[in-house]
Design an enzyme around this catalytic site. Structure first.
Site, PDB file in Angstrom:
ATOM      1  N   HIS A   1      14.131  -4.397  -2.036  1.00 35.14           N
ATOM      2  CA  HIS A   1      14.390  -5.744  -1.489  1.00 35.14           C
ATOM      3  C   HIS A   1      15.703  -6.347  -2.007  1.00 35.14           C
ATOM      4  CE1 HIS A   1      10.376  -5.685   0.112  1.00 35.14           C
ATOM      5  NE2 HIS A   1       9.816  -5.665  -1.076  1.00 35.14           N
TER       6      HIS A   1
ATOM      7  N   ASP B   1       6.766   2.215   1.253  1.00 35.25           N
ATOM      8  CA  ASP B   1       6.198   1.029   0.599  1.00 35.25           C
ATOM      9  C   ASP B   1       5.637   0.103   1.685  1.00 35.25           C
ATOM     10  OD1 ASP B   1       6.675  -0.687  -2.248  1.00 35.25           O
ATOM     11  OD2 ASP B   1       6.518  -1.918  -0.438  1.00 35.25           O
TER      12      ASP B   1
ATOM     13  N   HIS C   1       5.785  -2.976   2.015  1.00 36.08           N
ATOM     14  CA  HIS C   1       6.712  -4.056   2.374  1.00 36.08           C
ATOM     15  C   HIS C   1       7.986  -3.474   2.983  1.00 36.08           C
ATOM     16  CE1 HIS C   1       4.299  -5.615  -1.090  1.00 36.08           C
ATOM     17  NE2 HIS C   1       4.183  -6.642  -0.273  1.00 36.08           N
TER      18      HIS C   1
ATOM     19  N   ASP D   1       1.777   0.665  -2.612  1.00 39.08           N
ATOM     20  CA  ASP D   1       1.008  -0.560  -2.373  1.00 39.08           C
ATOM     21  C   ASP D   1       0.339  -0.590  -0.996  1.00 39.08           C
ATOM     22  OD1 ASP D   1       3.565  -0.723  -1.342  1.00 39.08           O
ATOM     23  OD2 ASP D   1       4.108  -2.566  -2.401  1.00 39.08           O
TER      24      ASP D   1
HETATM   25  C1  OKP Z   1       7.826  -5.702  -3.894  1.00 38.53           C
HETATM   26  B1  OKP Z   1       7.695  -4.237  -3.434  1.00 38.53           B
HETATM   27  C2  OKP Z   1       5.497 -14.833  -1.130  1.00 38.53           C
HETATM   28  C3  OKP Z   1       4.923 -13.467  -1.513  1.00 38.53           C
HETATM   29  C4  OKP Z   1       6.011 -12.567  -2.002  1.00 38.53           C
HETATM   30  C5  OKP Z   1       6.565 -10.426  -2.877  1.00 38.53           C
HETATM   31  C6  OKP Z   1       6.186  -8.992  -2.813  1.00 38.53           C
HETATM   32  C7  OKP Z   1       7.235  -8.082  -3.365  1.00 38.53           C
HETATM   33  C8  OKP Z   1       6.867  -6.633  -3.233  1.00 38.53           C
HETATM   34  N1  OKP Z   1       6.166 -15.481  -2.164  1.00 38.53           N
HETATM   35  N2  OKP Z   1       5.542 -11.284  -2.339  1.00 38.53           N
HETATM   36  O1  OKP Z   1       8.006  -4.019  -2.084  1.00 38.53           O
HETATM   37  O2  OKP Z   1       6.412  -3.659  -3.699  1.00 38.53           O
HETATM   38 ZN    ZN Z   2       5.899  -3.207  -1.803  1.00 33.45          ZN
END
Ligand code: OKP
Ligand code: ZN
Length: 344
Positions: free
Chosen positions: A125, A162, A164, A250
Site C-alpha cells: 500500500h 493479499d 487487500h 489475510d
Molecule cells: C495491510 B495489508 C480503515 C481500515 C484500514 C487497513 C488494512 C491494511 C492491510 N481505517 N485497514 O494489505 O495486509
Molecule cells: Zn492485506
C-alpha cells in the site's frame, strides 16, 4: 529438491505497537513454526542488509524519506490513520526490503532457485509520497524495478494475492509495460476500495495492470478459478522472466480483518500454480514477499506450507486448520437470504 532461500530479520520486533494487527507476534509465530517443523535449517537463510536510501528514493520522494526520519525521531507515532512508526521503523523497513532485494539478486544470479522474504512491515500500500495501510516502503515494486535495472530483466510479473488491493504497487508500476501487475482482492468497497476492473494501466503501461476484484467469501474455489481461468492465460502471453509474489495470507478464513474463506490448502494450490508458471516461463525464478496475514496460527502455518512447497512441490502437507466451517455454504447462504422473501 529446490535450493530455496528465505530472509528473516530478528530486529523486526522493534517495529511493533500493542493492539495493532500488524505487530511483532506475526513474524515471531512464523519463525517459531519454521523452527518447530525443522524447516528453517533445511532452507538457505540469507542476510537482510539495509536497503540503500538512494535506491529507495528511485521510488519514494526525498520529502517522504525526510518525513520518515523526522517521524521516527519522535518515537511511537502515526504516519497515516493506520500506519504507526517507532524509533526503529526506518531501519526495520530498510532491512525487510534489503532482505527481499538480496533474495531477488540471489535468484537472478542463479545462486538459489526460489524463496520467500519475510519483511515487516508489509509494502504493497505504500505510495511514492506517503505511507499507507501499515506499509512504509513499496517493497515488491522496488524489487521489480531493481531486477529490471540491475539485472536487465525485461519482463517482471507481480502477482498480489493479499486480500487487500495492492494500490501502492499498482501506482508505482502503472505506466510501466515491463512490469505486469496482477491483483486478486476483496472487491470495493472493501478497503482500500481500489483495484476496480477498469484500472488497467496508463500510457505505455496500458493493459499491464490486471485487477480481479472478488466478492467477499468466494473461498478457495473462487481464487483458484481466477488463477486458472483469468490469470494463467495472461501470464502465458506475457512470458515473465521473473515472478514476484505479494503474498498476504489475510484471505485466510480465520483472519480477523480479511473477508474471504480461503484455507491454507487453497494457498498451497496458488503456490503450486505459480511454481508451474515459473517453470514454464522463467526457469523457476520465483520470489515471494510477505504482505499481510493477521491470524498468527493461520499465517505461521500457511507460510510454513509455502516454503515447504517452494523447496519440494511434491511435499505431502496437512492443512491442520482445515477448511472454513462456512466453506461451500456460499450459494446456500445466499439462497437462504433470498428465500425469506421469495421462497426459492
Ligand atoms: C495491510 B495489508 C480503515 C481500515 C484500514 C487497513 C488494512 C491494511 C492491510 N481505517 N485497514 O494489505 O495486509
Ligand atoms: Zn492485506
Amino acid at each position: 529438491m529446490m535450493r530455496t532461500a528465505f530472509t528473516y530479520d530478528p530486529s523486526h520486533i522493534e517495529h511493533s505497537a500493542p493492539g495493532h494487527p500488524e505487530q511483532k507476534g506475526r513474524l515471531l509465530a512464523v519463525w517459531k513454526a519454521l523452527n518447530d517443523q525443522g524447516l528453517a535449517e533445511k532452507l538457505i537463510r540469507l542476510e537482510t542488509p539495509l536497503a540503500p536510501l538512494d535506491l529507495i528514493q528511485e521510488t519514494h520522494s526525498t520529502r517522504y524519506i525526510e518525513h520518515l526520519h523526522y517521524m521516527v525521531h519522535q518515537g511511537l507515532s502515526y504516519l497515516d490513520a493506520d500506519t504507526y512508526c517507532t524509533q526503529h521503523s526506518l531501519e526495520v523497513a530498510q532491512r525487510g526490503l534489503g532482505g527481499l532485494l538480496h533474495l531477488t539478486d540471489a535468484v537472478l544470479r542463479g545462486e538459489v532457485d526460489n524463496g520467500m522474504a519475510l519483511p515487516r512491515p508489509p509494502g504493497h500500500h505504500a505510495r511514492p509520497h506517503t505511507a499507507m495501510g501499515f506499509c512504509i516502503f513499496a517493497n515488491v515494486a522496488i524489487a521489480a524495478k531493481h531486477a529490471r535495472k540491475v539485472h536487465g530483466v525485461d519482463r517482471v510479473l507481480i502477482l498480489d494475492f493479499d486480500v487487500h488491493h495492492g494500490n501502492g504497487t499498482q501506482e508505482v508500476c502503472y505506466q510501466d509495460p515491463n512490469i505486469l501487475f496482477m491483483s486478486l482482492h476483496g472487491a470495493p468497497p472493501f478497503w482500500p476500495a481500489l483495484g476496480h476492473i477498469s484500472e488497467t494501466g496508463e500510457a505505455e503501461g496500458e493493459g499491464y495492470t490486471v485487477n480481479v476484484p472478488l466478492p467477499q467469501g468466494v473461498g478457495d474455489e473462487g481464487y483458484l478459478a481466477a488463477f486458472r481461468q483469468i490469470l494463467a492465460p495472461i501470464a502465458a502471453r506475457f512470458k515473465p522472466e521473473l515472478i514476484l509474489v505479494s503474498a498476504g495470507y489475510d484471505a485466510h478464513w480465520r483472519d480477523p480483518i480479511g473477508c474471504m474463506k480461503v484455507s491454507t490448502w487453497g494457498f498451497d494450490q496458488m503456490v503450486l500454480e505459480l511454481m508451474s508458471w515459473a517453470d514454464q516461463y522463467c526457469s523457476g525464478r520465483l520470489v515471494f514477499a510477505l504482505e499481510g496475514g493477521y491470524d498468527e496460527p493461520a499465517l505461521a502455518h500457511s507460510v510454513y506450507h509455502t516454503l515447504a512447497l517452494l523447496q519440494d512441490p511434491t511435499a505431502k502437507l496437512v492443512d491442520e486448520l482445515g477448511k472454513s466451517p462456512e466453506a461451500g455454504l456460499y450459494p446456500q447462504k445466499m439462497i437462504e437470504g433470498i428465500a425469506k422473501f421469495w421462497r426459492v
